[in-house]
Motif scaffolding. Structure first.
Motif, PDB file in Angstrom:
ATOM      1  N   ASP A  10      38.244  42.173  45.813  1.00 21.20           N
ATOM      2  CA  ASP A  10      38.912  43.302  46.472  1.00 21.20           C
ATOM      3  C   ASP A  10      39.587  44.208  45.435  1.00 21.20           C
ATOM      4  OD1 ASP A  10      38.381  43.342  49.165  1.00 21.20           O
ATOM      5  OD2 ASP A  10      40.477  43.091  49.784  1.00 21.20           O
ATOM      6  N   ALA A  11      40.221  43.588  44.431  1.00 17.25           N
ATOM      7  CA  ALA A  11      40.906  44.370  43.396  1.00 17.25           C
ATOM      8  C   ALA A  11      39.893  45.230  42.641  1.00 17.25           C
ATOM      9  CB  ALA A  11      41.646  43.439  42.438  1.00 17.25           C
ATOM     10  N   TYR A  12      38.725  44.661  42.361  1.00 16.20           N
ATOM     11  CA  TYR A  12      37.674  45.403  41.658  1.00 16.20           C
ATOM     12  C   TYR A  12      37.149  46.562  42.518  1.00 16.20           C
ATOM     13  CZ  TYR A  12      33.037  46.469  39.862  1.00 16.20           C
ATOM     14  OH  TYR A  12      31.933  47.143  39.424  1.00 16.20           O
ATOM     15  N   PHE A  13      36.818  46.293  43.776  1.00 15.75           N
ATOM     16  CA  PHE A  13      36.351  47.362  44.675  1.00 15.75           C
ATOM     17  C   PHE A  13      37.395  48.474  44.752  1.00 15.75           C
ATOM     18  CE2 PHE A  13      33.779  44.224  47.562  1.00 15.75           C
ATOM     19  CZ  PHE A  13      32.700  44.294  46.689  1.00 15.75           C
ATOM     20  N   THR A  14      38.641  48.043  44.934  1.00 12.68           N
ATOM     21  CA  THR A  14      39.713  49.018  45.149  1.00 12.68           C
ATOM     22  C   THR A  14      39.952  49.861  43.903  1.00 12.68           C
ATOM     23  OG1 THR A  14      40.726  47.708  46.880  1.00 12.68           O
ATOM     24  CG2 THR A  14      42.177  49.209  45.699  1.00 12.68           C
ATOM     25  N   SER A  18      38.780  53.009  45.903  1.00 18.44           N
ATOM     26  CA  SER A  18      39.825  53.454  46.836  1.00 18.44           C
ATOM     27  C   SER A  18      41.225  53.144  46.310  1.00 18.44           C
ATOM     28  CB  SER A  18      39.620  52.784  48.200  1.00 18.44           C
ATOM     29  OG  SER A  18      39.708  51.369  48.075  1.00 18.44           O
ATOM     30  N   PRO A  19      41.498  53.528  45.029  1.00 10.39           N
ATOM     31  CA  PRO A  19      42.832  53.223  44.502  1.00 10.39           C
ATOM     32  C   PRO A  19      43.907  53.995  45.256  1.00 10.39           C
ATOM     33  CG  PRO A  19      41.672  54.715  43.029  1.00 10.39           C
ATOM     34  CD  PRO A  19      40.684  54.308  44.080  1.00 10.39           C
ATOM     35  N   GLY A  46      41.969  50.613  54.441  1.00  7.98           N
ATOM     36  CA  GLY A  46      42.482  51.948  54.786  1.00  7.98           C
ATOM     37  C   GLY A  46      41.410  52.998  54.564  1.00  7.98           C
ATOM     38  N   LYS A  47      40.701  52.847  53.428  1.00  8.23           N
ATOM     39  CA  LYS A  47      39.619  53.802  53.141  1.00  8.23           C
ATOM     40  C   LYS A  47      38.485  53.670  54.159  1.00  8.23           C
ATOM     41  CE  LYS A  47      37.450  56.897  50.488  1.00  8.23           C
ATOM     42  NZ  LYS A  47      37.149  56.716  49.065  1.00  8.23           N
ATOM     43  N   GLY A 208      39.513  39.093  51.759  1.00  3.78           N
ATOM     44  CA  GLY A 208      39.976  39.919  50.653  1.00  3.78           C
ATOM     45  C   GLY A 208      41.465  39.851  50.477  1.00  3.78           C
ATOM     46  N   ALA A 209      42.024  41.003  50.075  1.00  2.00           N
ATOM     47  CA  ALA A 209      43.455  41.075  49.754  1.00  2.00           C
ATOM     48  C   ALA A 209      44.316  40.610  50.927  1.00  2.00           C
ATOM     49  CB  ALA A 209      43.818  42.502  49.359  1.00  2.00           C
ATOM     50  N   ARG A 210      43.816  40.785  52.143  1.00  2.73           N
ATOM     51  CA  ARG A 210      44.581  40.420  53.339  1.00  2.73           C
ATOM     52  C   ARG A 210      44.113  39.102  53.934  1.00  2.73           C
ATOM     53  NH1 ARG A 210      48.176  42.393  51.766  1.00  2.73           N
ATOM     54  NH2 ARG A 210      49.085  44.417  52.185  1.00  2.73           N
ATOM     55  N   GLY A 211      43.493  38.260  53.098  1.00  8.01           N
ATOM     56  CA  GLY A 211      43.072  36.953  53.600  1.00  8.01           C
ATOM     57  C   GLY A 211      41.798  37.045  54.424  1.00  8.01           C
TER      58      GLY A 211
END
Ligand code: SAH
Ligand code: DHB
Ligand code: MG
Length: 222
Positions: A10-14, A18-19, A46-47, A208-211
């Motif tokens: 998720d960190a990589y995608f973001t 979608s930073p 969000g994106k 992902g970031a939100r489990g």
């Protein structure tokens, strides 16, 4: 696959797609400083909401569950300058944080944060003839999700898109014997949507970031 790997991906995608920009980072910082829980959608989610709303050609969006306005900012950015987004929040202290975050993002002309129990605000919006809304994001108290979906059908139009957050709940929603109220009402909502004559829907699991969770997507039919 572990939680650690989901978060790293998720960190990589973001990072690349979608930073958070200044307004979104400031919204996160202000929400944390105000003691709001860390339960906003992830940046890539969000994106996704923004892309879905933009793809919908949305001019009017209704969000149920504002918190600090993080998802609101992503959604507001899908709208034209003369668009409108109404977001419903029960807690006045959350709404206050959200209003400041939304203003910092330059969206205060098109976004209205309404306080109160969403069921009351929804009835009020109907009496104002505020609809039809083109896009709905439902992300508040889970026990009311069946009611919120019915309201979205009522305040929508053929072709409106309804997105519901948190329909996976770590896989627990598959458990028919769960005694968790959020799980039970999520199941009720999903089964109601599946039988609804005016909805065509699917649900997808997310990690992902939100489990580990999920989104339901439903299109309002004629
Ligand atoms: N959509 C936000 C997160 C919302 S968290 C984001 O992704 O950034 C859920 C919010 O719903 C909380 O702020 C909570 O106060 C609000 N809420 C809970 N019950 C509600 C109700 N009955 N009516 C309106 N809002 C409610
Ligand atoms: C909770 C609520 C949410 O909307 C979410 O995305 C994650 C957690 C909660 O109430 O714990
Ligand atoms: Mg949520």
């Amino acid at each position: 696959m572990t939680d650690h790997q989901w978060k790293a991906l998720d960190a990589y995608f973001t990072e690349h797609l979608s930073p958070d920009d200044e307004a979104l980072s400031a919204a996160v910082a202000a929400s944390t400083a105000a003691g709001l829980p860390d339960i906003a959608v992830a940046p890539n989610q969000g994106k996704l909401l923004q892309l879905l709303a933009a793809g919908q050609g949305a001019r009017k969006i209704l969000e149920i569950g504002t918190l600090g306005g993080y998802s609101t900012i992503w959604l507001g950015r899908a709208l034209p300058t003369d668009g409108r987004l109404v977001t419903l929040e029960y807690k006045p202290e959350n709404a206050e944080v959200a209003r400041a975050n939304i203003a910092r993002a330059g969206l205060d002309k098109i976004v209205e944060v309404r306080t109160g129990a969403a069921l009351d605000s929804l009835a009020q919006l109907e009496s104002e003839n505020a609809g039809p809304f083109d896009f709905f994001f439902i992300d508040a108290d889970k026990v009311n999700n069946p009611n919120y979906v019915e309201w979205a059908v009522k305040l929508g139009r053929p072709g409106s898109l309804i997105v519901v957050d948190n329909v996976g709940r770590g896989g627990e929603v598959a458990d028919a014997s769960s005694e968790d109220d959020a799980v039970r009402s999520t199941r009720r909502m999903i089964e109601m949507v599946g039988k609804h004559p005016r909805l065509s829907a699917t649900a997808v699991q997310t990690v992902g970031a939100r489990g580990y969770d999920g989104f339901l997507l439903a299109r309002v039919l004629d």
